[in-house]
Design a protein around this motif. Structure first.
Motif, PDB file in Angstrom:
ATOM      1  N   ASP A  29       0.868  -1.177   0.000  1.00  0.00           N
ATOM      2  CA  ASP A  29       0.000   0.000   0.000  1.00  0.00           C
ATOM      3  C   ASP A  29       0.900   1.220   0.000  1.00  0.00           C
ATOM      4  O   ASP A  29       1.783   1.341   0.865  1.00  0.00           O
ATOM      5  CB  ASP A  29      -0.900   0.007   1.241  1.00  0.00           C
ATOM      6  N   GLY A  30       0.719   2.105  -0.972  1.00  0.00           N
ATOM      7  CA  GLY A  30       1.551   3.302  -1.062  1.00  0.00           C
ATOM      8  C   GLY A  30       1.657   3.772  -2.496  1.00  0.00           C
ATOM      9  O   GLY A  30       0.798   3.496  -3.322  1.00  0.00           O
ATOM     10  N   THR A  31       2.752   4.434  -2.789  1.00  0.00           N
ATOM     11  CA  THR A  31       2.971   4.958  -4.135  1.00  0.00           C
ATOM     12  C   THR A  31       3.609   3.896  -5.021  1.00  0.00           C
ATOM     13  O   THR A  31       4.164   2.903  -4.528  1.00  0.00           O
ATOM     14  CB  THR A  31       3.884   6.192  -4.100  1.00  0.00           C
ATOM     15  N   ARG A  32       3.552   4.109  -6.298  1.00  0.00           N
ATOM     16  CA  ARG A  32       4.197   3.204  -7.256  1.00  0.00           C
ATOM     17  C   ARG A  32       5.697   3.136  -6.995  1.00  0.00           C
ATOM     18  O   ARG A  32       6.307   2.080  -7.074  1.00  0.00           O
ATOM     19  CB  ARG A  32       3.907   3.680  -8.676  1.00  0.00           C
ATOM     20  N   GLU A  33       6.299   4.284  -6.664  1.00  0.00           N
ATOM     21  CA  GLU A  33       7.740   4.337  -6.390  1.00  0.00           C
ATOM     22  C   GLU A  33       8.090   3.494  -5.160  1.00  0.00           C
ATOM     23  O   GLU A  33       9.121   2.815  -5.140  1.00  0.00           O
ATOM     24  CB  GLU A  33       8.200   5.784  -6.214  1.00  0.00           C
ATOM     25  N   GLU A  34       7.236   3.527  -4.132  1.00  0.00           N
ATOM     26  CA  GLU A  34       7.471   2.700  -2.941  1.00  0.00           C
ATOM     27  C   GLU A  34       7.375   1.218  -3.297  1.00  0.00           C
ATOM     28  O   GLU A  34       8.173   0.399  -2.836  1.00  0.00           O
ATOM     29  CB  GLU A  34       6.469   3.055  -1.837  1.00  0.00           C
ATOM     30  N   ALA A  35       6.403   0.881  -4.133  1.00  0.00           N
ATOM     31  CA  ALA A  35       6.243  -0.512  -4.560  1.00  0.00           C
ATOM     32  C   ALA A  35       7.448  -0.970  -5.379  1.00  0.00           C
ATOM     33  O   ALA A  35       7.935  -2.086  -5.207  1.00  0.00           O
ATOM     34  CB  ALA A  35       4.954  -0.677  -5.358  1.00  0.00           C
ATOM     35  N   LEU A  36       7.961  -0.117  -6.265  1.00  0.00           N
ATOM     36  CA  LEU A  36       9.147  -0.474  -7.058  1.00  0.00           C
ATOM     37  C   LEU A  36      10.367  -0.679  -6.171  1.00  0.00           C
ATOM     38  O   LEU A  36      11.183  -1.569  -6.424  1.00  0.00           O
ATOM     39  CB  LEU A  36       9.428   0.600  -8.114  1.00  0.00           C
ATOM     40  N   ALA A  37      10.502   0.126  -5.128  1.00  0.00           N
ATOM     41  CA  ALA A  37      11.631  -0.033  -4.205  1.00  0.00           C
ATOM     42  C   ALA A  37      11.554  -1.387  -3.501  1.00  0.00           C
ATOM     43  O   ALA A  37      12.566  -2.092  -3.366  1.00  0.00           O
ATOM     44  CB  ALA A  37      11.653   1.102  -3.190  1.00  0.00           C
ATOM     45  N   ARG A  38      10.362  -1.779  -3.065  1.00  0.00           N
ATOM     46  CA  ARG A  38      10.193  -3.093  -2.428  1.00  0.00           C
ATOM     47  C   ARG A  38      10.449  -4.214  -3.429  1.00  0.00           C
ATOM     48  O   ARG A  38      11.052  -5.236  -3.107  1.00  0.00           O
ATOM     49  CB  ARG A  38       8.781  -3.240  -1.858  1.00  0.00           C
ATOM     50  N   LEU A  39      10.008  -4.007  -4.682  1.00  0.00           N
ATOM     51  CA  LEU A  39      10.203  -5.020  -5.707  1.00  0.00           C
ATOM     52  C   LEU A  39      11.691  -5.221  -6.005  1.00  0.00           C
ATOM     53  O   LEU A  39      12.136  -6.347  -6.210  1.00  0.00           O
ATOM     54  CB  LEU A  39       9.461  -4.637  -6.989  1.00  0.00           C
ATOM     55  N   GLU A  40      12.452  -4.138  -6.015  1.00  0.00           N
ATOM     56  CA  GLU A  40      13.897  -4.269  -6.248  1.00  0.00           C
ATOM     57  C   GLU A  40      14.533  -5.152  -5.179  1.00  0.00           C
ATOM     58  O   GLU A  40      15.390  -5.989  -5.474  1.00  0.00           O
ATOM     59  CB  GLU A  40      14.576  -2.906  -6.273  1.00  0.00           C
ATOM     60  N   SER A  41      14.099  -5.005  -3.949  1.00  0.00           N
ATOM     61  CA  SER A  41      14.603  -5.849  -2.869  1.00  0.00           C
ATOM     62  C   SER A  41      14.281  -7.324  -3.133  1.00  0.00           C
ATOM     63  O   SER A  41      15.129  -8.197  -2.946  1.00  0.00           O
ATOM     64  CB  SER A  41      14.001  -5.393  -1.539  1.00  0.00           C
ATOM     65  N   TRP A  42      13.055  -7.604  -3.596  1.00  0.00           N
ATOM     66  CA  TRP A  42      12.680  -8.971  -3.954  1.00  0.00           C
ATOM     67  C   TRP A  42      13.563  -9.496  -5.082  1.00  0.00           C
ATOM     68  O   TRP A  42      14.027 -10.637  -5.050  1.00  0.00           O
ATOM     69  CB  TRP A  42      11.218  -9.037  -4.392  1.00  0.00           C
TER      70      TRP A  42
END
Length: 103
Positions: A29-42
């Motif tokens: 839940d949040g901005t697209r940029e926050e989701a992309l940052a979490r995805l990079e970690s994955w």
């Protein structure tokens, strides 16, 4: 703000039973940029089914997500990671007034 699904696409199975499959890793839940940052970690830490004995791992940014390439003994394997905005969830609670959000 929105709700984002973090997904991975990879080959699963072996031999004639190998198929390309998508899996939802998490929701953010949040901005697209926050989701992309979490995805990079994955993308940096995800351990795919193949290869069994992974070697060098490369992570590339690719448009709306990431591509990982993992070297195996006989061939290289790749996974695609993406961020998808969740627009509908059939198990989400109904709005209190019966009117869909945004109307």
């Amino acid at each position: 703000m929105g709700r984002w699904g973090l997904v991975v696409e990879e080959n699963q199975g072996s031999g004639e039973e190998k198929m390309w499959a998508l899996r939802v890793l998490a929701h953010v839940d949040g901005t697209r940029e926050e989701a992309l940052a979490r995805l990079e970690s994955w993308a940096r830490t995800y351990r795919p089914e193949h290869p069994r004995r992974p070697g060098r791992r490369l992570v590339y940014r690719q448009g709306e997500g990431f591509l990982t390439v993992t070297e195996g003994r006989s061939r290289d394997y790749h996974c695609r990671f993406g961020v998808l905005e969740l627009l509908y969830d059939s198990e989400a609670p109904e709005p209190q007034d019966g009117v869909p959000p945004g109307y």
